[in-house]
Scaffold this motif. Structure first.
Motif, mmCIF file in Angstrom:
data_model
loop_
_atom_site.group_PDB
_atom_site.id
_atom_site.type_symbol
_atom_site.label_atom_id
_atom_site.label_comp_id
_atom_site.label_asym_id
_atom_site.label_seq_id
_atom_site.Cartn_x
_atom_site.Cartn_y
_atom_site.Cartn_z
ATOM 1 N N SER A 21 -1.457 -20.741 -18.492
ATOM 2 C CA SER A 21 -1.320 -21.212 -17.110
ATOM 3 C C SER A 21 -2.332 -20.517 -16.193
ATOM 4 C CB SER A 21 0.110 -21.023 -16.608
ATOM 5 O OG SER A 21 0.421 -19.649 -16.547
ATOM 6 N N ILE A 22 -2.698 -19.275 -16.532
ATOM 7 C CA ILE A 22 -3.755 -18.589 -15.766
ATOM 8 C C ILE A 22 -5.090 -19.299 -15.986
ATOM 9 C CG2 ILE A 22 -5.082 -16.439 -15.550
ATOM 10 C CD1 ILE A 22 -2.444 -14.957 -16.290
ATOM 11 N N ILE A 23 -5.364 -19.648 -17.256
ATOM 12 C CA ILE A 23 -6.577 -20.423 -17.545
ATOM 13 C C ILE A 23 -6.525 -21.759 -16.797
ATOM 14 C CG2 ILE A 23 -7.930 -21.573 -19.371
ATOM 15 C CD1 ILE A 23 -8.122 -18.556 -19.500
ATOM 16 N N GLY A 24 -5.324 -22.379 -16.769
ATOM 17 C CA GLY A 24 -5.151 -23.648 -16.053
ATOM 18 C C GLY A 24 -5.486 -23.506 -14.583
ATOM 19 N N SER A 25 -5.112 -22.376 -13.994
ATOM 20 C CA SER A 25 -5.409 -22.194 -12.578
ATOM 21 C C SER A 25 -6.917 -22.027 -12.367
ATOM 22 C CB SER A 25 -4.551 -21.044 -12.027
ATOM 23 O OG SER A 25 -5.302 -20.005 -11.574
ATOM 24 N N VAL A 104 -7.779 -22.691 -37.582
ATOM 25 C CA VAL A 104 -9.019 -22.690 -36.804
ATOM 26 C C VAL A 104 -8.964 -21.422 -35.961
ATOM 27 C CG1 VAL A 104 -10.336 -23.902 -35.036
ATOM 28 C CG2 VAL A 104 -8.998 -25.197 -36.693
ATOM 29 N N PRO A 105 -10.078 -20.724 -35.808
ATOM 30 C CA PRO A 105 -10.031 -19.562 -34.922
ATOM 31 C C PRO A 105 -9.455 -19.998 -33.567
ATOM 32 C CG PRO A 105 -12.155 -19.709 -35.982
ATOM 33 C CD PRO A 105 -11.390 -20.943 -36.372
ATOM 34 N N ILE A 106 -8.430 -19.275 -33.148
ATOM 35 C CA ILE A 106 -7.626 -19.732 -32.013
ATOM 36 C C ILE A 106 -8.440 -19.832 -30.732
ATOM 37 C CG2 ILE A 106 -6.745 -17.459 -31.291
ATOM 38 C CD1 ILE A 106 -4.658 -20.621 -31.710
ATOM 39 N N LEU A 107 -9.413 -18.964 -30.573
ATOM 40 C CA LEU A 107 -10.229 -18.982 -29.358
ATOM 41 C C LEU A 107 -10.988 -20.309 -29.243
ATOM 42 C CD1 LEU A 107 -11.080 -17.245 -26.935
ATOM 43 C CD2 LEU A 107 -13.059 -16.528 -28.268
ATOM 44 N N LEU A 108 -11.516 -20.759 -30.378
ATOM 45 C CA LEU A 108 -12.250 -22.020 -30.406
ATOM 46 C C LEU A 108 -11.327 -23.176 -30.009
ATOM 47 C CD1 LEU A 108 -14.866 -22.907 -33.029
ATOM 48 C CD2 LEU A 108 -13.229 -24.645 -32.399
ATOM 49 N N ALA A 109 -10.099 -23.174 -30.564
ATOM 50 C CA ALA A 109 -9.154 -24.245 -30.268
ATOM 51 C C ALA A 109 -8.746 -24.226 -28.797
ATOM 52 C CB ALA A 109 -7.929 -24.111 -31.171
ATOM 53 N N TRP A 110 -8.568 -23.030 -28.229
ATOM 54 C CA TRP A 110 -8.208 -22.927 -26.809
ATOM 55 C C TRP A 110 -9.329 -23.442 -25.926
ATOM 56 C CZ3 TRP A 110 -5.742 -17.365 -27.022
ATOM 57 C CH2 TRP A 110 -4.385 -17.486 -27.375
ATOM 58 N N LEU A 111 -10.577 -23.122 -26.292
ATOM 59 C CA LEU A 111 -11.722 -23.616 -25.514
ATOM 60 C C LEU A 111 -11.770 -25.145 -25.556
ATOM 61 C CD1 LEU A 111 -14.448 -20.982 -26.487
ATOM 62 C CD2 LEU A 111 -13.525 -21.380 -24.203
ATOM 63 N N ALA A 114 -9.044 -26.495 -23.236
ATOM 64 C CA ALA A 114 -9.404 -26.229 -21.834
ATOM 65 C C ALA A 114 -10.430 -27.256 -21.360
ATOM 66 C CB ALA A 114 -9.954 -24.812 -21.683
ATOM 67 N N ALA A 115 -11.454 -27.507 -22.187
ATOM 68 C CA ALA A 115 -12.469 -28.498 -21.831
ATOM 69 C C ALA A 115 -11.839 -29.887 -21.694
ATOM 70 C CB ALA A 115 -13.582 -28.520 -22.884
ATOM 71 N N LEU A 116 -10.880 -30.205 -22.587
ATOM 72 C CA LEU A 116 -10.275 -31.541 -22.560
ATOM 73 C C LEU A 116 -9.404 -31.753 -21.330
ATOM 74 C CD1 LEU A 116 -9.426 -32.102 -26.321
ATOM 75 C CD2 LEU A 116 -11.271 -33.097 -24.968
#
Ligand SMILES: [Zn+2]
Length: 277
Positions: A21-25, A104-111, A114-116
């Protein structure tokens, strides 16, 4: 045993959700400042009165609820979009974290998610998919394929994935070309390539089929809603949307839903037709 496994599971979920949610903000800031020439740095402020937001007002989700969706200073309404993007990103981060443990490396999946989120919301608001986000997704998709190559040493898999993604994008290109850009935009053609590369050649067909099914279902619901609105059976606030079968509907959100269904859960459109019907 790593340090994280000592933390109870529900606390781990809560921590990932708060992080999301912080990333979302942050994504809200990106969405607001993208293509406006404004830098990502600088103080966040109320769009109506310019009041600089305090640390408390920057807390994701809770500040919106606490302020009941209004600016603390001038009481003007904050768009619900801000709250929804934070909520959505938090939920997606948890889902991706639960599904992709060790895959999948989790950081890659989170990125990727986030982009989507930015692509989907931007397309809904402006009917445009920013090129820099498609490019970022392409880099992430290539990185994911590179990672698989390093894990499995199957170079044919990457070649198949590139071909599958190319076919998917070519299919969208034909729709774009023959509908003269009315059904989908050229941004969707470009977006289909990195998404196809991420789901791999086995998933491209399902991703596209699911995107069209969800799109058709939502369009029918919207048309039905409008039919009810014409008969005065719907609250007034839904009546400002004027839709016809020919309306330009942003397609990226549907493509992204189709993508997530396949990328996260390997949903097979053909199996759905065969066993689900
Ligand atoms: Zn204000």
């Amino acid at each position: 045993m790593d340090a994280l496994s000592l933390v109870p599971f529900y606390w781990q979920v809560a921590m990932v959700f708060i992080f999301g949610s912080i990333i979302g903000s942050f994504l809200n800031v990106v969405l607001y400042r993208l293509h406006t020439g404004k830098s990502l740095a600088g103080h966040s402020h109320c769009l109506s009165c310019g009041h600089n937001l305090t640390a408390l007002e920057l807390v994701p989700l809770l500040s919106y609820v606490g302020l009941r969706g209004r600016c603390f200073s001038c009481r003007s309404y904050i768009p619900a979009r801000y709250f929804l993007v934070e909520l959505l990103t938090g939920c997606l981060f948890v889902t991706v974290w639960l599904v992709f443990v060790g895959v999948v490396p989790i950081l890659l999946a989170w990125l990727v998610v986030a982009a989507l989120v930015v692509v989907a919301v931007y397309d809904l608001r402006h009917f445009i998919i920013p090129d820099e986000l498609v490019l970022a997704l392409l880099v992430l998709a290539l990185a994911q394929n590179g990672y698989y190559l390093w894990l499995t040493n199957k170079s044919w898999l990457v070649v198949y994935n590139l071909l599958g993604a190319g076919l998917g994008a070519a299919f969208f290109f034909l729709i774009w070309h023959f509908s003269k850009g009315k059904w989908i935009g050229f941004g969707d053609v470009k977006l289909a390539f990195p998404l196809g590369l991420l789901v791999g050649y086995v998933g491209v067909f399902s991703m596209i089929a699911l995107a069209f099914w969800v799109g058709a279902a939502v369009s029918l619901l919207l048309l039905l809603g409008q039919h009810l609105a014409k008969r005065g059976q719907l609250p007034l606030r839904f009546r400002r949307y004027q839709l016809t079968m020919k309306s330009a509907v942003p397609f990226a959100p549907f493509l992204i839903i189709g993508f997530l269904l396949v990328w996260l859960w390997q949903i097979d459109a053909i199996a759905l037709l065969t066993y689900g019907g």
